[in-house]
Structure formats: C-alpha cells, structure tokens
Write an enzyme that holds these catalytic residues in place. Structure first.
Site, PDB file in Angstrom:
ATOM      1  N   CYS A 398      19.886 -21.749  28.733  1.00 41.72           N
ATOM      2  CA  CYS A 398      20.604 -20.524  27.216  1.00 41.72           C
ATOM      3  C   CYS A 398      20.514 -19.398  27.763  1.00 41.72           C
ATOM      4  CB  CYS A 398      18.906 -20.966  26.067  1.00 41.72           C
ATOM      5  SG  CYS A 398      19.009 -19.870  24.662  1.00 41.72           S
ATOM      6  N   HIS A 525      19.466 -26.695  24.629  1.00 47.24           N
ATOM      7  CA  HIS A 525      18.544 -26.927  25.638  1.00 47.24           C
ATOM      8  C   HIS A 525      18.657 -28.243  25.732  1.00 47.24           C
ATOM      9  CE1 HIS A 525      16.165 -22.984  25.388  1.00 47.24           C
ATOM     10  NE2 HIS A 525      16.661 -23.253  24.327  1.00 47.24           N
ATOM     11  N   GLU A 527      16.646 -30.577  27.524  1.00 45.31           N
ATOM     12  CA  GLU A 527      15.230 -31.227  28.087  1.00 45.31           C
ATOM     13  C   GLU A 527      14.666 -31.154  26.615  1.00 45.31           C
ATOM     14  OE1 GLU A 527      14.752 -26.573  26.645  1.00 45.31           O
ATOM     15  OE2 GLU A 527      16.146 -27.223  28.085  1.00 45.31           O
TER      16      GLU A 527
END
Length: 602
Positions: A398, A525, A527
C-alpha cells in the site's frame, strides 16, 4: 442453529479472541460447520477511523468491511470469509434502530433500549448466523460469538441484556456460555487465587447470564483443589473448568482445549454428541510442532510508524510467519521506527539513528507496510532506497509501494521534489495522487475498500509466477491515493515495471524491478488473505528471496512447493528501537500482554 458465547472477566486482554477462534477450530475438527460474530460495544460504526495505537490494526474483509482485528484471527484459524455484518458494534445497532424510527417503523411507540435495542441485537445475531461463510451452501451448525470488553463495563450492558434474553429464547441445548477469566498467582504466597473469577461470575450471573464452562487463564495448570473451589462458588461442574495456561505459542490453545475435553463439554451443552466425531487435529498438531522446532532464522526489518505496538501490523506479522514456516525458517522481526532513519534523528539522537540503520543493514529482507500521514515517510523512502541499491529483498504494501515509486522518481528520474499529494499538495512532481472517487470531507468507509481484481500485464514477472501464472488475482484494498497514471510511461522507460493493473488499465496495482532479486510493491494488502496452510504468494517470495537461493523461482517458473503444514505463529523474536528504547516481544505466548486477545502488545 447452536450458539457459543465467549465472554471475559476480571481484566481485558485475557485472550477471548484466541479462545473463541480455538473453540471454533475444535468444533470444526469435530466435523461441524462454524461461523463467527464479534461484538464490539464501542459507539464507532466500525474500526475504520480508529488509531492503530488505540485499537490495533484495521482488518479489511472481502466486502470492504473495516473491522476489529479479531475477525482476522477467526478467518486465519477457521479459513472463513466473513462479512462486515459479522462485526456488531453499538454504533451499527443504534444507527439501525434510529433509521427505523425515522422511517416510522416504530410509529406510536417510545423507542427504548429495552426492547428495541435489545431486539435489534438479537435479530442481527440470528440473521448473520444463518449466512454461510465457508464457501458451502446452507447455514453453519454453530455460531461462535465473542463479546468484546469485560463483564461489568457500562457500554456492554445492552448486549448482555440482549444475550440473556437470547439464551432464554433459543432454549437449553442451543446455547453455551464460555467465560474466560483470570486466576492470578501472587508471587508472595505462590497460590492460585480464585476470588477475582468468583466476583466476575457473580457479576455475570447478576446480569442474567450463567456460565456453562469456565476457561481460566493462569501461568500454570489449575490445581485440583482450586478447580473444586471454583466449581463450588461459581456453580460450574469441575469437568467444565479448563485451564488456558502459558504455552510456547497460541497454536497450542486448541490442543489444550482438546486435551482437557472442552469439546465434550460444549457438545454436551449443545446436544451435539450424536452428530459429531472425535476432533481430528492431526494436521494442526503437525503444524504446531513444526513451528516450535525451527532453528534456521530469517531476519526481516519492518519499517513503519506504529512500531511501538505490533498489533498495528498483526496481519503482516502473521503472513510473514505463515511464509517463513512454510519455507522452514524461524522468523526474526526487527522493528525499525521509520522516523529513526531520517537525517533529523541523526542530529537530535545519533545513537538512535545508528541503531535503526544497524537493524536495517543487518536484515535479510525489508518490508514497508501500509500507513497514513507524513510522519516517518522520509525514513521509509530511505529504507526503499537502501533495499533497491543494495539488492536486498523488498516488499512494499500500500503506502510501501507508493514510497517505492517516490524514491525511484527522486533517485533515478531526478525529480528531487517528487512526492505524494497526501504529503505535499503543491509538489511539481505528483507521483501519487488522490483518487477521484474518494471523499475529502468524510473519513469513514470512503476509501477504495475490499476485494478488487488485479490483472497481470506482464506474464513472466515474479509476482505472476508466484501466484501460479494466473491471469488475475483478487486481493483486498484500503487506500485513498494511487500512483499517478499520467507518469507511468516515464517510470517504465527508466526501468520500473508496472506488472499488475486494475480492469481499466490506469490504476497501478503491482510494481517490480526486473533486474532486482526481489523488489515488489503492491497497492493491495496480501496479508489479509494469508492462511496457515496457504501462505500469501508475495510473502513466500520475500522469504524465499531472503534465503539467498540461486533463484527463488524454480520448477518451471514456480516457487518451490512450501511445507504443507505451514503455521501462522511460531517462536519468533521481535526487537525494536524507537527513540532509543528497545522493545521485546512475549515470543508469541498467550501469557504475554495481548490486545483484544490477539497479538503481542508491546
């Protein structure tokens, strides 16, 4: 539908989130389908506008919901895809009731906490519990509900009243209450003290809820006489009292519950003994053992602005752990406060500046996570420059991708004032700009949020190969700014490759430096979708690159198959230097100080 409610008493941060996730996993291992709901009694509509220092990370769901980090824990433990409605807040409930009142749904009635607010809470729970979140058709068998906060808090009282009514309405055999409480050990006498739990249960019973199971947090297993005392004063059978004592990492908690027959107690309360089986946790056990026996380390420098609280980057930590264990590496995270890398710190606190750079230069790889605001941005740019020039594996997420673009513009293209309009609205080289669909007047829920599709425009890039040579990927987003599409040609001529874009082709999603061993930046993102057995592809690439292999892409262009039993939390060491102070983690233990029952609160 059966319901398991998890509450907490005595103090916050006991591990309700981990306990609720572990109960869900245990029930799944018994062959049942599970869904989860988290109740947060704060007045915010969602977690989107809350400071990471105040509340930890904001977890983003596929549908764009900005929710409490515990929902990330549920998704990782149970491999679910939850929705924004799986996170109930006081703000959402009151907003829905007020909207109904304005529309005239309560015409002629005096709108009150009881029954209108409490009814709205019960209706919300029943509605969301019926929505499948595991990719299968039809509702789940059991809904695990976690009530945030501590029993006795004023803000949670409407929820406790509603849940008391709810338990009566669904009836015996359909509702099980698990109360997580603290049994401290005073160093002076070395005795396990039951009085805090007794008082907590008394308050709970006084508010209309009776616990069926006690999950007691303590430094060591409860002694039999202590169990007998709790059973006598809390009116809970001794066999329904389990100990959540200190363990090497939180992946042992489901095994602790299984070994103490917690599943049998829950299944008995829910009348599910005949439709369930003995829990099958073979894969989980193997995964836990692997995570506990790693020796060869991989060192990642995490360069961020919220390094004083690792909960702020909880999903990033978990994704790193998934990938490192899959690559058979023990994760060591060096927290580097971005501001400590800047020249101003060199003048004001030279020792802090040197310590931060020593950590950065001693790392095998560099990760710059997302964030907002201009504090520490120059330090992040310096970290990206160091990784680019020294061929150190780098992953920017990001804002981490955006600062990599800014650094490239300054260092390679010679645009010395290159910047984001977020940090310098008057810059003559706006590499990163505000997205046209964003709002500059309203903060909550106005970003580009949720799952969006990224198409690979360069098929032989590292990212595409790590994802398995697919044409596109769906990942979750949370941002207001984007790389300036009008400057892309200048960057690409200079060697920065934009290998992933959105469906329009004008919004940049993935960058790479082809000549670098591993220099990747992503606007999304990754994750948030990493799982213990399915680590994020880009995190796998980072860890594999840090292993200094001859090539990270083998087997016909694909990453070497990772260990199948990857895990999300092994033994790991966390060091941080911020303002000259070192921080040490709790090594992933449940007995560390946790925020919202999840992660290590430093």
């Amino acid at each position: 539908m059966k319901y398991v409610l998890v509450t907490g008493g005595v103090v916050s941060g006991l591990g309700k989130g981990v306990t609720a996730s572990s109960i869900g996993l245990l029930l799944q291992a018994c062959g049942l389908r599970v869904t989860s709901i988290k109740i947060d009694p704060y007045l915010n509509t969602d977690a989107g506008t809350m400071s990471p220092f105040e509340h930890g990370e904001v977890f983003v769901l596929d549908d764009g919901g900005e929710v409490d980090l515990d929902l990330g824990n549920y998704e990782r433990f149970l491999d679910l895809t939850l929705t924004r409605d799986n996170n109930i807040t006081t703000g959402k409930i009151y907003q829905s009731v007020i909207d109904k009142e304005r529309k005239g749904d309560y015409l002629g009635k005096t709108v009150q906490v009881v029954p209108h607010i409490t009814d709205a809470i019960q209706e919300w729970i029943e509605r969301v519990a019926m929505v499948p979140v595991d990719g299968k058709e039809g509702p789940a068998d059991v809904c695990v509900i976690e009530l945030g906060g501590t029993i006795g808090d004023i803000e949670s009282m409407p929820f406790i009243e509603a849940l008391g009514q709810f338990s009566y309405r669904v009836g015996p055999g359909n509702f099980c209450l698990v109360h997580v409480s603290l049994v401290p050990v005073l160093n002076v006498v070395g005795e396990q003290k039951t009085k805090p739990t007794q008082h907590s249960v008394r308050v709970l019973r006084g508010q209309g809820l009776t616990p069926n199971i006690l999950a007691c947090r303590s430094t060591k297993p409860l002694e039999e006489n202590v169990k007998a005392k709790l059973a006598q004063f809390c009116h809970v059978p001794a066999e329904n009292i389990v100990t959540l004592y200190d363990v090497p990492n939180i992946w042992h908690i489901p095994l602790l519950l299984r070994d103490q027959k917690a599943h049998e107690a829950i299944l008995k309360e829910l009348n599910l003994q005949r439709v369930s089986r003995e829990p099958n946790l073979k894969e989980w056990t193997t995964r836990t053992e692997i995570s506990s026996n790693l020796h060869d380390s991989v060192r990642i420098a995490m360069v961020g602005k919220y390094t004083g609280l690792s909960d702020a980057y909880l999903s990033v930590l978990k994704a790193l752990l998934h990938a490192s264990v899959a690559c058979r590496r023990k994760l060591v995270v060096d927290w580097v406060a971005a501001g400590d890398l800047e020249d101003v710190t060199a003048k004001e606190a030279p020792e802090v500046h040197k310590a931060a750079w020593d950590l950065l230069k001693g790392a095998d790889g560099v990760l710059v996570p997302g964030g907002f605001g201009d504090r520490g941005v120059q330090g992040k740019i310096l970290a990206a420059k160091y990784a680019r020039e020294n061929k150190v594996p780098f992953l920017g997420i990001c804002l981490g991708m955006q600062i990599a673009v800014i650094e490239f513009a300054r260092s390679v293209l010679g645009m010395l004032d290159a910047n984001s309009t977020e940090f310098d609205p008057k810059t003559t080289s706006p590499c990163v700009v505000f997205m046209p669909e964003g709002s500059k007047t309203h903060m909550g829920g106005t970003m580009r949020l949720g799952s969006r599709r990224t198409y690979f425009t360069v098929t032989d890039c590292k990212s595409a190969k790590l994802y398995g040579d697919v044409a596109f990927v769906d990942e979750r987003h949370r941002h207001r700014y984007e790389v300036n599409p009008d400057m892309i040609s200048q960057f690409e001529i200079a060697g920065l490759s934009f290998v992933g874009r959105d469906e329009t082709g004008r919004r940049m999603e993935i960058i790479e430096l082809p000549a670098h061993p591993y220099f990747v930046g992503v606007q999304f993102h990754p994750e948030f979708k990493s799982r213990p057995g399915k680590p994020s592809a880009l995190f796998l690439g980072l860890i594999a690159a840090c292993r200094r292999s001859d090539t990270i892409l083998q087997n016909n262009g694909h990453l070497i198959k990772p260990v199948a039993n990857g895990t999300s939390n092994g033994h790991f060491t966390v060091k941080s230097h911020q303002n000259g102070h070192a921080f040490k983690s709790s090594n992933g233990c449940l007995n560390g100080v946790y925020s919202n029952g999840n992660g290590v609160h430093l």
